[in-house]
Write a protein that holds these residues in place. Structure first.
Motif, PDB file in Angstrom:
ATOM      1  N   GLY A 170       0.898  -1.275  -0.106  1.00  0.00           N
ATOM      2  CA  GLY A 170      -0.144   0.375   0.372  1.00  0.00           C
ATOM      3  C   GLY A 170       0.867   1.497   0.410  1.00  0.00           C
ATOM      4  N   PHE A 171       0.370   2.392  -0.947  1.00  0.00           N
ATOM      5  CA  PHE A 171       1.233   3.172  -0.848  1.00  0.00           C
ATOM      6  C   PHE A 171       1.354   4.492   0.526  1.00  0.00           C
ATOM      7  CE2 PHE A 171       0.134   2.616  -5.211  1.00  0.00           C
ATOM      8  CZ  PHE A 171       1.513   2.693  -5.533  1.00  0.00           C
ATOM      9  N   VAL A 172       2.193   5.034   0.903  1.00  0.00           N
ATOM     10  CA  VAL A 172       2.353   6.206   1.739  1.00  0.00           C
ATOM     11  C   VAL A 172       2.296   7.766   1.226  1.00  0.00           C
ATOM     12  CG1 VAL A 172       3.688   6.178   4.214  1.00  0.00           C
ATOM     13  CG2 VAL A 172       3.129   3.791   3.111  1.00  0.00           C
ATOM     14  N   ASP A 173       1.785   8.148   2.123  1.00  0.00           N
ATOM     15  CA  ASP A 173       1.327   9.473   1.690  1.00  0.00           C
ATOM     16  C   ASP A 173       2.009  10.536   2.590  1.00  0.00           C
ATOM     17  OD1 ASP A 173       0.597  12.329   1.159  1.00  0.00           O
ATOM     18  OD2 ASP A 173      -1.264  11.653  -0.285  1.00  0.00           O
ATOM     19  N   MET A 174       3.006  11.163   2.628  1.00  0.00           N
ATOM     20  CA  MET A 174       4.121  11.981   3.744  1.00  0.00           C
ATOM     21  C   MET A 174       3.261  13.155   4.028  1.00  0.00           C
ATOM     22  SD  MET A 174       8.063  11.057   2.853  1.00  0.00           S
ATOM     23  CE  MET A 174       8.289  11.691   5.275  1.00  0.00           C
ATOM     24  N   HIS A 175       2.368  13.222   3.711  1.00  0.00           N
ATOM     25  CA  HIS A 175       2.112  14.817   3.559  1.00  0.00           C
ATOM     26  C   HIS A 175       0.832  14.998   2.895  1.00  0.00           C
ATOM     27  CE1 HIS A 175       1.797  19.374   3.981  1.00  0.00           C
ATOM     28  NE2 HIS A 175       1.880  19.408   3.708  1.00  0.00           N
ATOM     29  N   ILE A 176      -0.327  15.088   3.090  1.00  0.00           N
ATOM     30  CA  ILE A 176      -1.664  15.679   2.836  1.00  0.00           C
ATOM     31  C   ILE A 176      -2.965  16.283   3.135  1.00  0.00           C
ATOM     32  CG2 ILE A 176      -2.670  13.450   3.406  1.00  0.00           C
ATOM     33  CD1 ILE A 176      -4.095  13.891   0.733  1.00  0.00           C
ATOM     34  N   HIS A 177      -4.209  17.560   3.486  1.00  0.00           N
ATOM     35  CA  HIS A 177      -4.634  18.098   3.990  1.00  0.00           C
ATOM     36  C   HIS A 177      -5.784  17.596   3.676  1.00  0.00           C
ATOM     37  CE1 HIS A 177      -1.665  21.401   4.941  1.00  0.00           C
ATOM     38  NE2 HIS A 177      -0.875  21.159   3.716  1.00  0.00           N
ATOM     39  N   PHE A 178      -6.160  16.826   4.815  1.00  0.00           N
ATOM     40  CA  PHE A 178      -7.897  16.461   4.604  1.00  0.00           C
ATOM     41  C   PHE A 178      -8.338  17.280   4.527  1.00  0.00           C
ATOM     42  CE2 PHE A 178      -9.803  16.690   8.981  1.00  0.00           C
ATOM     43  CZ  PHE A 178     -11.730  16.131   8.706  1.00  0.00           C
ATOM     44  N   PRO A 179      -8.932  18.427   4.579  1.00  0.00           N
ATOM     45  CA  PRO A 179      -9.894  19.787   4.282  1.00  0.00           C
ATOM     46  C   PRO A 179      -9.937  20.381   3.971  1.00  0.00           C
ATOM     47  CG  PRO A 179      -8.046  21.379   6.334  1.00  0.00           C
ATOM     48  CD  PRO A 179      -7.765  18.990   5.854  1.00  0.00           C
ATOM     49  N   GLN A 180      -8.634  20.391   2.663  1.00  0.00           N
ATOM     50  CA  GLN A 180      -8.716  21.159   1.440  1.00  0.00           C
ATOM     51  C   GLN A 180      -8.851  20.056   0.340  1.00  0.00           C
ATOM     52  OE1 GLN A 180      -4.435  22.807   1.150  1.00  0.00           O
ATOM     53  NE2 GLN A 180      -4.814  23.793   2.527  1.00  0.00           N
ATOM     54  N   THR A 181      -9.704  19.133   0.288  1.00  0.00           N
ATOM     55  CA  THR A 181     -10.407  17.553  -0.130  1.00  0.00           C
ATOM     56  C   THR A 181     -10.959  18.618  -1.352  1.00  0.00           C
ATOM     57  OG1 THR A 181     -10.801  15.679   1.057  1.00  0.00           O
ATOM     58  CG2 THR A 181     -12.183  15.597  -1.074  1.00  0.00           C
ATOM     59  N   GLY A 208      -5.117   3.879  -3.792  1.00  0.00           N
ATOM     60  CA  GLY A 208      -3.990   3.190  -3.170  1.00  0.00           C
ATOM     61  C   GLY A 208      -3.472   3.228  -1.783  1.00  0.00           C
ATOM     62  N   VAL A 209      -3.818   4.114  -1.220  1.00  0.00           N
ATOM     63  CA  VAL A 209      -3.147   4.700   0.253  1.00  0.00           C
ATOM     64  C   VAL A 209      -3.777   4.278   1.583  1.00  0.00           C
ATOM     65  CG1 VAL A 209      -2.206   6.888   1.496  1.00  0.00           C
ATOM     66  CG2 VAL A 209      -2.243   6.927  -0.970  1.00  0.00           C
ATOM     67  N   THR A 210      -2.306   3.547   2.064  1.00  0.00           N
ATOM     68  CA  THR A 210      -3.464   2.534   3.302  1.00  0.00           C
ATOM     69  C   THR A 210      -2.653   3.133   4.212  1.00  0.00           C
ATOM     70  OG1 THR A 210      -0.968   0.957   3.249  1.00  0.00           O
ATOM     71  CG2 THR A 210      -3.071   0.834   1.689  1.00  0.00           C
ATOM     72  N   THR A 211      -1.923   4.520   4.496  1.00  0.00           N
ATOM     73  CA  THR A 211      -1.185   5.059   5.086  1.00  0.00           C
ATOM     74  C   THR A 211      -0.694   6.435   4.608  1.00  0.00           C
ATOM     75  OG1 THR A 211       0.538   2.981   6.118  1.00  0.00           O
ATOM     76  CG2 THR A 211       0.787   5.245   7.040  1.00  0.00           C
ATOM     77  N   ALA A 212      -1.056   7.160   5.442  1.00  0.00           N
ATOM     78  CA  ALA A 212      -1.479   8.964   5.836  1.00  0.00           C
ATOM     79  C   ALA A 212      -0.581  10.011   6.873  1.00  0.00           C
ATOM     80  CB  ALA A 212      -2.761   9.277   4.773  1.00  0.00           C
ATOM     81  N   LEU A 213      -0.046  10.718   6.566  1.00  0.00           N
ATOM     82  CA  LEU A 213       0.304  12.173   7.194  1.00  0.00           C
ATOM     83  C   LEU A 213      -0.007  12.646   7.043  1.00  0.00           C
ATOM     84  CD1 LEU A 213       1.619  12.627   9.895  1.00  0.00           C
ATOM     85  CD2 LEU A 213       3.365  13.456   8.459  1.00  0.00           C
ATOM     86  N   THR A 214      -0.899  13.321   7.720  1.00  0.00           N
ATOM     87  CA  THR A 214      -2.250  14.326   7.071  1.00  0.00           C
ATOM     88  C   THR A 214      -2.739  15.405   8.049  1.00  0.00           C
ATOM     89  OG1 THR A 214      -4.491  15.140   5.779  1.00  0.00           O
ATOM     90  CG2 THR A 214      -4.320  13.223   8.036  1.00  0.00           C
ATOM     91  N   PHE A 215      -3.109  17.464   7.358  1.00  0.00           N
ATOM     92  CA  PHE A 215      -2.909  18.149   8.035  1.00  0.00           C
ATOM     93  C   PHE A 215      -4.165  17.866   8.243  1.00  0.00           C
ATOM     94  CE2 PHE A 215       0.997  19.530   8.109  1.00  0.00           C
ATOM     95  CZ  PHE A 215       0.694  21.028   8.593  1.00  0.00           C
ATOM     96  N   VAL A 258      -1.788  -3.542  -2.421  1.00  0.00           N
ATOM     97  CA  VAL A 258      -2.963  -3.253  -3.596  1.00  0.00           C
ATOM     98  C   VAL A 258      -2.716  -4.122  -3.938  1.00  0.00           C
ATOM     99  CG1 VAL A 258      -2.863  -0.596  -2.725  1.00  0.00           C
ATOM    100  CG2 VAL A 258      -0.888  -1.779  -4.060  1.00  0.00           C
ATOM    101  N   VAL A 259      -4.033  -4.182  -5.072  1.00  0.00           N
ATOM    102  CA  VAL A 259      -4.346  -5.503  -6.219  1.00  0.00           C
ATOM    103  C   VAL A 259      -4.189  -4.639  -6.897  1.00  0.00           C
ATOM    104  CG1 VAL A 259      -5.613  -7.470  -7.409  1.00  0.00           C
ATOM    105  CG2 VAL A 259      -5.539  -7.524  -4.733  1.00  0.00           C
ATOM    106  N   LEU A 260      -2.634  -4.739  -8.374  1.00  0.00           N
ATOM    107  CA  LEU A 260      -2.602  -3.858  -8.972  1.00  0.00           C
ATOM    108  C   LEU A 260      -3.041  -4.561 -10.570  1.00  0.00           C
ATOM    109  CD1 LEU A 260       0.313  -1.840  -8.774  1.00  0.00           C
ATOM    110  CD2 LEU A 260      -2.559  -1.148  -7.520  1.00  0.00           C
ATOM    111  N   ASN A 261      -3.568  -4.478 -11.520  1.00  0.00           N
ATOM    112  CA  ASN A 261      -4.911  -4.421 -13.007  1.00  0.00           C
ATOM    113  C   ASN A 261      -3.499  -3.703 -13.482  1.00  0.00           C
ATOM    114  OD1 ASN A 261      -5.521  -5.646 -15.151  1.00  0.00           O
ATOM    115  ND2 ASN A 261      -7.328  -4.784 -15.018  1.00  0.00           N
ATOM    116  N   PRO A 262      -2.194  -4.162 -14.649  1.00  0.00           N
ATOM    117  CA  PRO A 262      -1.614  -2.973 -15.467  1.00  0.00           C
ATOM    118  C   PRO A 262      -1.927  -3.481 -16.921  1.00  0.00           C
ATOM    119  CG  PRO A 262      -0.492  -5.692 -15.328  1.00  0.00           C
ATOM    120  CD  PRO A 262      -2.199  -5.480 -14.043  1.00  0.00           C
ATOM    121  N   ALA A 263      -3.616  -3.917 -17.272  1.00  0.00           N
ATOM    122  CA  ALA A 263      -3.780  -3.865 -18.363  1.00  0.00           C
ATOM    123  C   ALA A 263      -5.316  -3.247 -17.739  1.00  0.00           C
ATOM    124  CB  ALA A 263      -4.261  -5.141 -18.355  1.00  0.00           C
TER     125      ALA A 263
END
Length: 432
Positions: free
Chosen positions: A66-77, A123-130, A382-387
């Motif tokens: 799973g992808f790790v997102d090191m910086h994201i703002h949830f209220p800025q969706t 596919g983001v399974t871990t996040a550090l978020t504001f 994550v399960v990825l479909n390359p097609a």
């Protein structure tokens, strides 16, 4: 015990990619009931050890961390894709007005539900978020992440000056609220707290000093903020803190640089700044889509590696333009080609993928916990479909090696590639 048969991507301790065209992944709950990887590797070598266990066959698919997102703002969706002349006008005209709405717990809960759904869909399974400056926003996001079993770190934003009514907090109360939230949420299930000054210009010295005291009192919590993103912001910070050697040094002067301290952007650094990052154990959240979108500049990979401080990738939504790790990795490739002290650096596909998985986890102090599929890691994948699309299928079928396969996914892929996101026993996506 659950056993999967699929192509399998994971990473060695040195960051090199390990790939099995016909792979096996076995996961099982630990004593606390949290699913972890038991085995990962070639099917032929491992399958005899798991005879009798049901096998989920995933032909033509790739299981990856799973992808790790090191910086994201949830209220800025809902701020994503808003036009602006640069960072400071964008904050004034879009971000701050929208964030005032998060004083309402019900509104925060509604956005948090969508935000977590969007992370998992990509596919983001871990996040550090504001969150925002409102404690209710933190409660809303933690509650949604806890309900999904997601590993998530967040914190109440600290901003007691140079901020409009509705987002500006009060110094003493902001610190009391932060400590109460740490005690309520940090270490509960898969949740972690981050002490979160928005950025130095929007905090008084008293608030930064209090944040540093909390960081010393709770050494296992994270710290997150912004630094050296934009030249106007840097000039402002230097005017407000003339005694500090640099913008970055402001945070060090208030006890906010140590391991588990994550600073977004880190673009306009000199070697003294880079050495300060290295020596304190602080790390950078590289945010290429937002830096390109706002015209802030380029993270200097070559100089970071030369001096030797840690970093990983981040979407930085809503200045960032996509939740998709594929878009973020592609933007990082552009930055590598164009924005270095020695232009023309070519980040390999394996390096880009590592920066958004095991490398980001290591930067967060979570190496061996998430972001990888080695034995002992939590079973987020994550399960990825390359097609997933006709063009992607055509390109990936021609891949002669792992680098060509991963690069095709990075360049052409998007959220449609992510067929399922698996966190412990929960699945998200078609057929879940």
């Amino acid at each position: 015990m659950r056993v999967y048969r699929s192509a399998l991507l994971r990473f060695a301790d040195d960051g090199s990619a390990l790939y099995d065209q016909d792979g096996l992944l076995a996961v099982a709950p630990d004593a606390a009931g949290r699913e972890r990887v038991v085995a990962a590797g070639p099917w032929q070598a491992l399958s005899s050890h798991y005879a009798g266990h049901p096998v989920t066959q995933l032909p033509g698919r790739i299981i990856a961390p799973g992808f790790v997102d090191m910086h994201i703002h949830f209220p800025q969706t809902d701020v994503i894709g808003s036009p602006a002349d640069g960072l400071l006008p964008w904050l004034e005209n879009y971000t701050f007005p929208h964030e005032t709405r998060f004083a309402d717990l019900a509104y925060g809960e509604q956005v948090a539900e969508f935000f977590i759904d969007e992370l998992l869909r990509n596919g983001v399974t871990t996040a550090l978020t504001f969150a925002t400056s409102h404690p209710a926003s933190v409660d809303a996001l933690f509650a949604q992440a806890q309900r999904r079993g997601m590993r998530l770190i967040t914190g109440k934003v600290l901003q007691d000056r140079h901020s409009p009514d509705g987002v500006r907090d009060e110094t003493e109360q902001s610190l009391m609220d932060t400590e109460a939230l740490i005690r309520r949420w940090h270490g509960v299930d898969r949740l972690g707290y981050a002490i979160t000054p928005r950025f130095a210009p929007t905090s008084t010295p008293e608030q930064l000093r209090g944040a540093g005291a909390l960081a010393a009192r709770y050494p296992d919590v994270w710290i997150q903020s912004h630094v050296a993103e934009n030249r106007d912001e840097i000039r402002w910070a230097r005017e407000l803190f003339p005694a500090s050697r640099s913008y970055l040094a402001v945070y060090d002067d208030f006890g906010l640089m140590r391991e588990r301290a994550v600073y977004a952007h880190c673009i306009h650094f000199d070697d003294d700044d880079r050495a300060l990052m290295r020596d304190t154990g602080a790390v950078a959240a590289v945010s290429p889509t937002s830096n390109l979108f706002l015209g802030s500049g380029f993270f200097d990979y070559a100089s970071a590696d030369r001096v030797g401080f840690g970093y990983g990738l981040a979407s930085d939504v809503g200045g960032g333009t996509s939740f998709s790790p594929f878009h973020t990795m592609l933007a990082a490739y552009y930055v590598g080609r164009e924005g270095q002290t020695k232009p023309g650096l070519s980040l390999t596909p394996e390096q880009l993928w590592w920066q958004h998985t095991a490398g980001a986890a290591s930067a967060l102090g979570l190496g061996g916990v998430v972001g990888n599929l080695q034995p002992g890691c939590e079973a987020d994948f994550v399960v990825l479909n390359p097609a997933a699309t006709p063009l992607l299928a055509r390109k990936t079928q021609q891949a002669r090696n792992l680098a060509e396969l991963l690069f095709a996914l990075i360049v052409i892929g998007d959220d449609r590639v992510v067929e399922q996101t698996v966190i412990s026993q929960a699945k998200y996506g078609p057929g879940a």
